[in-house]
Design a protein around this motif. Structure first.
Motif, PDB file in Angstrom:
ATOM      1  N   ASP A 133       0.954  -1.624   0.229  1.00  0.00           N
ATOM      2  CA  ASP A 133      -0.099   0.363   0.058  1.00  0.00           C
ATOM      3  C   ASP A 133       0.972   1.670   0.041  1.00  0.00           C
ATOM      4  O   ASP A 133       0.522   2.568  -0.162  1.00  0.00           O
ATOM      5  N   ARG A 136       6.903   2.182   4.060  1.00  0.00           N
ATOM      6  CA  ARG A 136       6.690   2.957   5.087  1.00  0.00           C
ATOM      7  C   ARG A 136       7.933   2.970   6.302  1.00  0.00           C
ATOM      8  O   ARG A 136       8.813   2.794   5.659  1.00  0.00           O
TER       9      ARG A 136
ATOM     10  N   SER B 118       3.763  10.287   6.795  1.00  0.00           N
ATOM     11  CA  SER B 118       2.223  10.311   7.307  1.00  0.00           C
ATOM     12  C   SER B 118       2.426  10.485   8.897  1.00  0.00           C
ATOM     13  O   SER B 118       3.046   9.372   9.426  1.00  0.00           O
ATOM     14  N   ASN B 121      -2.037   7.764   7.913  1.00  0.00           N
ATOM     15  CA  ASN B 121      -1.355   6.459   7.731  1.00  0.00           C
ATOM     16  C   ASN B 121      -0.637   6.510   8.397  1.00  0.00           C
ATOM     17  O   ASN B 121       0.526   6.118   8.858  1.00  0.00           O
ATOM     18  N   LYS B 144       3.178   5.497   6.585  1.00  0.00           N
ATOM     19  CA  LYS B 144       3.356   6.075   5.122  1.00  0.00           C
ATOM     20  C   LYS B 144       3.985   7.001   4.810  1.00  0.00           C
ATOM     21  O   LYS B 144       4.315   8.195   5.558  1.00  0.00           O
TER      22      LYS B 144
ATOM     23  N   GLY G 115      -9.933  12.624   8.943  1.00  0.00           N
ATOM     24  CA  GLY G 115      -9.499  12.428   8.659  1.00  0.00           C
ATOM     25  C   GLY G 115      -8.621  14.119   7.370  1.00  0.00           C
ATOM     26  O   GLY G 115      -9.125  14.917   8.559  1.00  0.00           O
ATOM     27  N   LEU G 146      -6.616  11.395   3.114  1.00  0.00           N
ATOM     28  CA  LEU G 146      -6.202  10.374   3.768  1.00  0.00           C
ATOM     29  C   LEU G 146      -7.188  10.620   5.415  1.00  0.00           C
ATOM     30  O   LEU G 146      -7.145  11.653   5.790  1.00  0.00           O
ATOM     31  N   ASP G 147      -7.162   9.163   5.297  1.00  0.00           N
ATOM     32  CA  ASP G 147      -8.672   9.028   6.433  1.00  0.00           C
ATOM     33  C   ASP G 147      -6.790   8.179   7.583  1.00  0.00           C
ATOM     34  O   ASP G 147      -6.458   7.650   7.537  1.00  0.00           O
ATOM     35  N   TYR G 148      -7.666   8.850   9.054  1.00  0.00           N
ATOM     36  CA  TYR G 148      -6.973   8.314   9.931  1.00  0.00           C
ATOM     37  C   TYR G 148      -6.490   6.828   9.607  1.00  0.00           C
ATOM     38  O   TYR G 148      -7.782   5.849  10.599  1.00  0.00           O
ATOM     39  N   ARG G 149      -6.015   6.431   9.752  1.00  0.00           N
ATOM     40  CA  ARG G 149      -5.540   4.587   9.233  1.00  0.00           C
ATOM     41  C   ARG G 149      -4.348   4.038  10.332  1.00  0.00           C
ATOM     42  O   ARG G 149      -3.619   4.315   9.977  1.00  0.00           O
ATOM     43  N   TRP G 150      -4.921   3.260  11.411  1.00  0.00           N
ATOM     44  CA  TRP G 150      -3.488   3.052  12.485  1.00  0.00           C
ATOM     45  C   TRP G 150      -3.424   1.380  11.252  1.00  0.00           C
ATOM     46  O   TRP G 150      -2.151   1.678  11.423  1.00  0.00           O
TER      47      TRP G 150
END
Lengths: 150, 150, 150, 150, 150, 150, 150, 150, 150, 150
Positions: A133, A136, B118, B121, B144, G115, G146-150
């Motif tokens: 994706d 990182r 980021s 993310n 990310k 986000g 960009l969504d807050y994504r863990w």
């Protein structure tokens, strides 16, 4: 004999210029002085005193003079640079601390009791982790726990 | 119907009080809602919106009312708390960034090019590592890479 | 069960009020809980978590309730109070650091190498020294040296 | 005749450079001018006017010119350097004051009444104390008590 | 018994209100407690601890309760009020210091050597001086000289 | 003809250097130009325009050139120097204002009504007063009262 | 070989001077390097690294040397310039954010969830729109959610 | 009759609570009062006076009382909220301005001459743009150009 | 050809020096370029771009070179100078705004509705008004009203 | 008798609420107390003490109680409100001062010599001037010149 020692910020600018012009990476320099990567970059930017033998190797590799060696060896004053904290690449770390700092404090106290993670007996690791994706950035802070001890 | 939603700082204080009085750890709560540890603490302190089902479980476990659930679910404004940044446990992270932030920036650009790690993310891990010289706090930032892309 | 824990600043105000009204000195309180003097004052003002048995003794002596005990026991967030730094009695310490701090830094590095005096593995002593030219305040900072160690 | 006096910060940089290049310690310099150690470092860094005879000795030892002597002798303006306060070695003192300053204020008033510890009629001592758990930095502030007196 | 002591700012507001409603001047109050005028105003506004007998007289005269007495007697923390420094009547003093402060420093050093005018062993006098061109405010600062003495 | 006028801070540094090297006191200079002492120091440090005849005398006495005269005569911008406000000798005045400023405001209004002490129609006097307990610095601010007048 | 790389602010000043003297518009330069207009201006002012081929073209067009090319190519530190934020033309954008920022936050969350709009995967467009009531400046911010994504 | 008008921040909190509890979107509210979306959110959050008829409709829809209507109608003081500027969703706009603000200034002057984009004769549009690489937030600032005109 | 354009602050210093040395008043210069007085001073100090013909006349009158003309013509960045705001002559305007600004806001809204006085479509007039009680400075701000218009 | 005097900010909020509810303009109130318009608004907002007879009339007209009268009559502390300075309507005045303040200083000195425009012996006028290009806000500052006079 009476000239002042070159400021570490000037030495860092010379190292950066020579490094870019010679096409050397920070990793190249770290290998040449057999030192950890993040430590090497930080020290050459002026945040740590550099042992004389390592400073000499760096300046030989980069073709820099004795004034740079003398500057690298000197004990630094580590002044926080508030201006560069607004650089987006650096700012994201500060933002992460604003969001997660109080949580980290809770967890340090839950796990270890009253105290801190040392920033002196401390190391930082930098790594790239492949991810389908998008790759990182992985930064690890690793510091000794110090309990409040009277 | 016309009362304002409970501020997230008030909800956090109630959660902390109930957690301590019932002898529950943050890990206990994280397990009960099946969520990562640092995320859980951060969300219950008010830094993330909590899904309704998880908020309900937390409040059932802690014996808190619907007002707390409603507060947890609400989208937060994540305001940086400059005052708590002077707490020694949190300050050490800021000090580490002052010392190593510019070096991390150099390494991100060397490895990935122009861009940032980021903070959205993004995840944080907390661990204890045994060490004969004194156990260590290990914090991992994992975000990310985002390149400047027009 | 759902009330928040009393803020440490409120607990401190109650302790101060009861201490004055009962004519007890800080030394009296320190003796009653068998703890160092500066630590005792600092902890009761909210800067250290107080062990439950000591908190109980303090509140019994001063006639304060369980809410104060619960507050004293809680892990503090040690926020720097910039406002009180302008109080003349406290300001003189900051002024002394402004004048002598860089010199102390030079001497620490000369004697110990690159590193710091810990403020965590640390104690402070307060004493009065008689002097015919006017008695003197003697404050001793005593902290473990920590060397920058990767 | 019409040139301005060399700034004390320039004089300090020259003294530091000469001291390092000649392998002299601050203690060596303090002994040569028969002055207390912390006072000597602080004065040569620019925080105190240096008596002409001592300034002359320092510059002879270090091979520095009359301009440095003239600079050392001049009355300083003692400006607080907020930037260097973020250096970790110096910051720990400020952090200790944030944690223990209000307690020290309470104890000064309990012992002496309303007033301050002078930062003018004042001396600072620096020492190393051996400790099996790691040697310690011991700093002593010793100032005359001054009571608020109309 | 467990109520906190009334803040000095609250006590000051009650004193001001009662003083105005009873038509008493600050001079009246100073005379009643036989204390210097500027000291009296400053102490009743919360900047000095007031001896118990004087606090009792003030509160009797103004019809205020024991809570005010207890507040007046307490040792103050003298926090600088940056906001009120912008009041035009107070600002003019700060402006005068900005213009004349460096000159006063030069003259203190010329006349007394290296040191300060004490702000603790210190008194302030306020007077009106008639002048055909418009009456004048005359403020006298009178403080003991303290020389830097190691 | 096209060079800029010498900054007043440069002129002040030249005056200070020449004054010290020639062993002249500020009082000597004030007498030579027949002007009040505090005004003289303040003006030569750059806070007041100096009349051309007085500027000429000062520069003749000190052996300074026409560039200094031109600089002294120019209308100044009187910028507050926040840095030098932390010098202990100057800071004590600010501290005294923090403690006594609100009291002085009360007394000005009680005596004169709504208005201010002018800092423009204003003079400052400096004196030494002998005292068996230690000589004293006496500073007098003397400004015309200006009432708020629409 | 040991000279530091020209600071980007110096390179920008040279580009601006040459651009004005040769009567070239920013649009001319953007066309010559086939790059978006806002990106071009921002990069030449120092906010983006410029690819070597584009930097070369710019310097050929403007008659600037290799030092400028080397400076343009270097990775920037993007420091926020608080001073220029008070320029009225720039300030209006900040004012608009003060008035509309919280509303934009509400709408981003309503439409996209928790986000942010990326400022890295991001472009800005500048246009003039004719309007009989006065032409208008139209600025478009276009960033990936960009969504807050863990 | 003598109660103060409800603060706009209180009215906003009541509107937000009622909106969430009733499951209404900001778009729903904007449609009900036939007003632009961004304007509606901004006005209900307190940044614009709301015409009485629109305020009445909003409060009817949300079941809020006359006190909210009165508050919405009142002319606001539009105070910049520095704290919320650190919220990551809002911060990205400020970061974009730090990076692109000077470029926008250059382009405004190149295209229009000396002047500004009005933030008063001004509108903001919010949109979602589908993108296979991730949907995008599109914000358009549209303000009348005002030239510096004496 | 590759030199940067002279900074406007340098150009202003040269204009001031030449103006004083030639005994010309600001009014003389304003007349020579047939421009309003306040605009002229402000533009020559660097706050407005100066049309090429007027810049040429000014430099001919003052004997200044083409570099100054080029600097005057350039579009300025109008950075607020916080330091000079403490100059007493300028500070009084800020103080007046602190006292009367909220009242002016009330009156603008009462008379015109929601909006502002433009600072762009704006002029300032300076005059001296004779008064037997002392002549007066009369400053007139005259700006177009802009209503908030979506 | 022992209640504190109502803060002037509370009194102002009550006056504003009553004024709006009764449909009275600021001009109406100014006429009723026969006072200048800007002075009236400023005084009722808390920036000037209001004579008892005028305060009584205002409170009779608005139906407010004696507590408001007592508050209006009290001598104010005129604290600068930095937050409201960011309101766009007020900000434009500050921006105008940033752009034109140094020019006004030059002109005051050219016309009057060294000194200031008084902000105490001072009045402000507010007017609307019809203009076919859009009506204009005209603000006149009118203050007595005060020369620096020792």
């Amino acid at each position: 004999m009476t000239a002042p020692i070159m400021p570490k910020s000037d030495a860092a600018e010379l190292i950066i210029a020579a490094r870019i012009r010679q096409g050397l990476s920070w990793s190249d320099l770290a290998e040449r002085i057999d030192a950890p990567l993040v430590w090497t970059v930080s020290a050459l930017l002026g945040q740590h005193p550099v042992p004389a033998d390592k400073a000499t190797v760096v300046c030989e590799v980069l073709g820099l003079g004795d004034g740079v060696i003398e500057s690298l060896v000197r004990q630094p004053t580590r002044v926080a640079d508030d201006a560069s904290a607004s650089d987006p690449t650096i700012y994201r770390f500060h933002e992460a601390l604003a969001v997660y700092g109080p949580a980290l404090k809770e967890l340090i106290h839950e796990e270890f009791g009253d105290g801190i993670m040392s920033a002196i007996n401390f190391k930082v690791d930098f790594a790239r982790r492949a991810d389908p994706d998008g790759d990182r950035v992985v930064i690890t802070f690793d510091g000794k726990f110090l309990d409040y001890r009277w």
